[in-house]
Motif scaffolding. Structure first.
Motif, PDB file in Angstrom:
ATOM      1  N   THR A 281      14.115  17.016   1.698  1.00  0.00           N
ATOM      2  CA  THR A 281      14.976  16.658   0.567  1.00  0.00           C
ATOM      3  C   THR A 281      15.779  15.412   0.932  1.00  0.00           C
ATOM      4  O   THR A 281      15.703  14.910   2.051  1.00  0.00           O
ATOM      5  N   GLY A 282      16.565  14.947  -0.036  1.00  0.00           N
ATOM      6  CA  GLY A 282      17.449  13.821   0.244  1.00  0.00           C
ATOM      7  C   GLY A 282      16.893  12.472  -0.129  1.00  0.00           C
ATOM      8  O   GLY A 282      17.420  11.446   0.319  1.00  0.00           O
ATOM      9  N   PHE A 283      15.828  12.457  -0.966  1.00  0.00           N
ATOM     10  CA  PHE A 283      15.211  11.192  -1.375  1.00  0.00           C
ATOM     11  C   PHE A 283      15.132  11.108  -2.893  1.00  0.00           C
ATOM     12  O   PHE A 283      15.126  12.128  -3.589  1.00  0.00           O
ATOM     13  N   THR A 284      15.063   9.893  -3.392  1.00  0.00           N
ATOM     14  CA  THR A 284      14.848   9.681  -4.817  1.00  0.00           C
ATOM     15  C   THR A 284      13.851   8.551  -5.019  1.00  0.00           C
ATOM     16  O   THR A 284      13.794   7.605  -4.221  1.00  0.00           O
ATOM     17  N   ILE A 285      13.047   8.680  -6.063  1.00  0.00           N
ATOM     18  CA  ILE A 285      12.134   7.611  -6.457  1.00  0.00           C
ATOM     19  C   ILE A 285      12.871   6.708  -7.435  1.00  0.00           C
ATOM     20  O   ILE A 285      13.365   7.163  -8.461  1.00  0.00           O
ATOM     21  N   LEU A 286      12.925   5.419  -7.116  1.00  0.00           N
ATOM     22  CA  LEU A 286      13.653   4.460  -7.946  1.00  0.00           C
ATOM     23  C   LEU A 286      12.739   3.657  -8.865  1.00  0.00           C
ATOM     24  O   LEU A 286      13.209   3.089  -9.860  1.00  0.00           O
ATOM     25  N   GLY A 287      11.455   3.580  -8.526  1.00  0.00           N
ATOM     26  CA  GLY A 287      10.551   2.778  -9.341  1.00  0.00           C
ATOM     27  C   GLY A 287       9.108   2.995  -8.940  1.00  0.00           C
ATOM     28  O   GLY A 287       8.808   3.579  -7.897  1.00  0.00           O
ATOM     29  N   GLU A 288       8.226   2.513  -9.785  1.00  0.00           N
ATOM     30  CA  GLU A 288       6.785   2.642  -9.569  1.00  0.00           C
ATOM     31  C   GLU A 288       6.126   1.276  -9.695  1.00  0.00           C
ATOM     32  O   GLU A 288       6.526   0.451 -10.525  1.00  0.00           O
ATOM     33  N   GLN A 289       5.121   1.033  -8.863  1.00  0.00           N
ATOM     34  CA  GLN A 289       4.346  -0.202  -8.925  1.00  0.00           C
ATOM     35  C   GLN A 289       2.868   0.138  -8.787  1.00  0.00           C
ATOM     36  O   GLN A 289       2.483   0.850  -7.860  1.00  0.00           O
ATOM     37  N   ILE A 290       2.053  -0.339  -9.704  1.00  0.00           N
ATOM     38  CA  ILE A 290       0.622  -0.069  -9.678  1.00  0.00           C
ATOM     39  C   ILE A 290      -0.115  -1.349  -9.267  1.00  0.00           C
ATOM     40  O   ILE A 290       0.115  -2.414  -9.838  1.00  0.00           O
ATOM     41  N   LEU A 291      -0.983  -1.220  -8.268  1.00  0.00           N
ATOM     42  CA  LEU A 291      -1.753  -2.354  -7.780  1.00  0.00           C
ATOM     43  C   LEU A 291      -3.244  -2.131  -7.994  1.00  0.00           C
ATOM     44  O   LEU A 291      -3.749  -1.008  -7.809  1.00  0.00           O
ATOM     45  N   ASP A 292      -3.953  -3.186  -8.362  1.00  0.00           N
ATOM     46  CA  ASP A 292      -5.409  -3.156  -8.380  1.00  0.00           C
ATOM     47  C   ASP A 292      -5.896  -3.224  -6.933  1.00  0.00           C
ATOM     48  O   ASP A 292      -5.380  -3.995  -6.125  1.00  0.00           O
ATOM     49  N   ILE A 293      -6.893  -2.408  -6.617  1.00  0.00           N
ATOM     50  CA  ILE A 293      -7.425  -2.340  -5.266  1.00  0.00           C
ATOM     51  C   ILE A 293      -8.796  -3.011  -5.223  1.00  0.00           C
ATOM     52  O   ILE A 293      -9.684  -2.673  -6.017  1.00  0.00           O
ATOM     53  N   ASN A 294      -8.953  -3.946  -4.303  1.00  0.00           N
ATOM     54  CA  ASN A 294     -10.227  -4.639  -4.123  1.00  0.00           C
ATOM     55  C   ASN A 294     -10.606  -4.581  -2.644  1.00  0.00           C
ATOM     56  O   ASN A 294     -10.180  -5.414  -1.848  1.00  0.00           O
ATOM     57  N   HIS A 295     -11.398  -3.573  -2.287  1.00  0.00           N
ATOM     58  CA  HIS A 295     -11.780  -3.390  -0.892  1.00  0.00           C
ATOM     59  C   HIS A 295     -12.910  -4.339  -0.503  1.00  0.00           C
ATOM     60  O   HIS A 295     -13.819  -4.608  -1.293  1.00  0.00           O
ATOM     61  N   CYS A 296     -12.844  -4.815   0.714  1.00  0.00           N
ATOM     62  CA  CYS A 296     -13.875  -5.699   1.262  1.00  0.00           C
ATOM     63  C   CYS A 296     -14.398  -5.119   2.572  1.00  0.00           C
ATOM     64  O   CYS A 296     -13.669  -4.431   3.298  1.00  0.00           O
ATOM     65  N   LEU A 297     -15.662  -5.406   2.860  1.00  0.00           N
ATOM     66  CA  LEU A 297     -16.196  -5.108   4.182  1.00  0.00           C
ATOM     67  C   LEU A 297     -15.919  -6.325   5.054  1.00  0.00           C
ATOM     68  O   LEU A 297     -16.324  -7.444   4.722  1.00  0.00           O
ATOM     69  N   VAL A 298     -15.184  -6.119   6.142  1.00  0.00           N
ATOM     70  CA  VAL A 298     -14.773  -7.237   7.002  1.00  0.00           C
ATOM     71  C   VAL A 298     -15.269  -6.993   8.417  1.00  0.00           C
ATOM     72  O   VAL A 298     -15.482  -5.845   8.838  1.00  0.00           O
ATOM     73  N   ALA A 299     -15.449  -8.081   9.174  1.00  0.00           N
ATOM     74  CA  ALA A 299     -15.956  -7.969  10.537  1.00  0.00           C
ATOM     75  C   ALA A 299     -15.554  -9.195  11.344  1.00  0.00           C
ATOM     76  O   ALA A 299     -15.024 -10.174  10.810  1.00  0.00           O
TER      77      ALA A 299
END
Length: 279
Positions: A76-94
């Motif tokens: 306990t002891g927390f509050t959510i102040l806001g929300e942010q939605i991000l588009d996810i673009n995964h890449c295969l990296v090496a």
């Protein structure tokens, strides 16, 4: 005064991007502070080491980020102040000198691997899969092992010097993740708006027939729309559950206030995780 915002590091994670977006929305100077896990972010906020924290809440492909929900359930002891939605673009990296046919292992955050499950099955059916603390950590690791590929975003690959082998490898194009800006429970609201969401954690008195219907009926009678409901084990005993619920509206609304007061008579605990504006 400079705001301090804890995020899941290292640099280059989606969480860092969400944290920077929140920082811009706050309209003040801010410093981003990397952490190794979401529970560590909660610890940092609780201790006051950072004023804010950013944690993943839900992905459109894989659903809720359970470690975040379980932390909200157990602490306990927390509050959510806001929300942010991000588009996810995964890449295969090496590694820049890596040879695709010699890749034996694929690394990423467990959410990254899960969101690219079909791609990995088609293209790396025999590769070992290992989980990392974040997608950016996977991009950092490939620079030390030419037989290792990672799932990360293009920005993280560029940051650590890795090459992007293929972009957009997530199994569904509409891949998005919601992030929450959290603070200590006594922190004042930082955003304003006309449309609000309220996030709740609801704990049953007993596991009995009709318990969920009893909860839902209060919102139905108040004409309050539910946007999410998620059950999680209480970890107290096998088969015992609690519920995370998101509903439209603010705790300042009369209908919401009455619904919550009625629920408090029925349930062991009604925990308001936050009531915050949404776009």
């Amino acid at each position: 005064m400079t705001a301090t915002i804890a995020y899941l590091g290292p640099k280059g994670t989606y969480t860092e991007k969400a944290a920077a977006t929140f920082g811009e929305r706050l309209g003040t100077d801010y410093t981003l502070v990397p952490h190794v896990s979401f529970p560590d972010i909660f610890d940092s906020v609780s201790s006051g080491a950072c004023e804010y924290g950013v944690v993943g809440m839900e992905n459109s492909i894989e659903g809720p980020v359970t470690v975040t929900l379980d932390t909200f359930a157990s602490r306990t002891g927390f509050t959510i102040l806001g929300e942010q939605i991000l588009d996810i673009n995964h890449c295969l990296v090496a590694h820049p000198d890596a040879v695709l046919s010699e890749i034996t292992t694929v690394a990423s955050h467990r959410q990254g691997i899960a969101q690219c499950r079909d791609y990995l099955r088609r293209n790396f059916p025999d590769a070992k899969q290992i989980t990392t603390s974040s997608t950016a950590e996977a991009a950092r690791m490939v620079m030390m092992n030419k037989s290792l590929a990672g799932i990360a975003n293009a920005g993280a690959a560029s940051l650590y010097g890795a090459k992007v082998i293929e972009e957009g490898i997530q199994d569904h194009d509409a891949d998005q993740t919601s992030f929450a800006l959290i603070a200590r429970a006594d922190h004042p609201a930082v955003f304003t708006g006309t449309n609000y969401k309220t996030s709740l954690a609801l704990f049953l008195k007993a596991n009995q027939a009709g318990a969920l219907m009893s909860i839902l009926s209060e919102f139905a009678f108040a004409n309050i729309n539910l946007t999410k409901i998620q059950s999680r084990p209480t970890k107290e005993a096998l088969g015992t559950y609690m519920f995370f619920i998101d509903v439209e509206g603010s705790v300042e609304d009369e209908a919401m206030r009455i619904a919550l007061e009625c629920l408090k008579l029925k349930l062991r605990e009604v925990r308001i995780l936050g009531s915050y504006p949404i776009s």
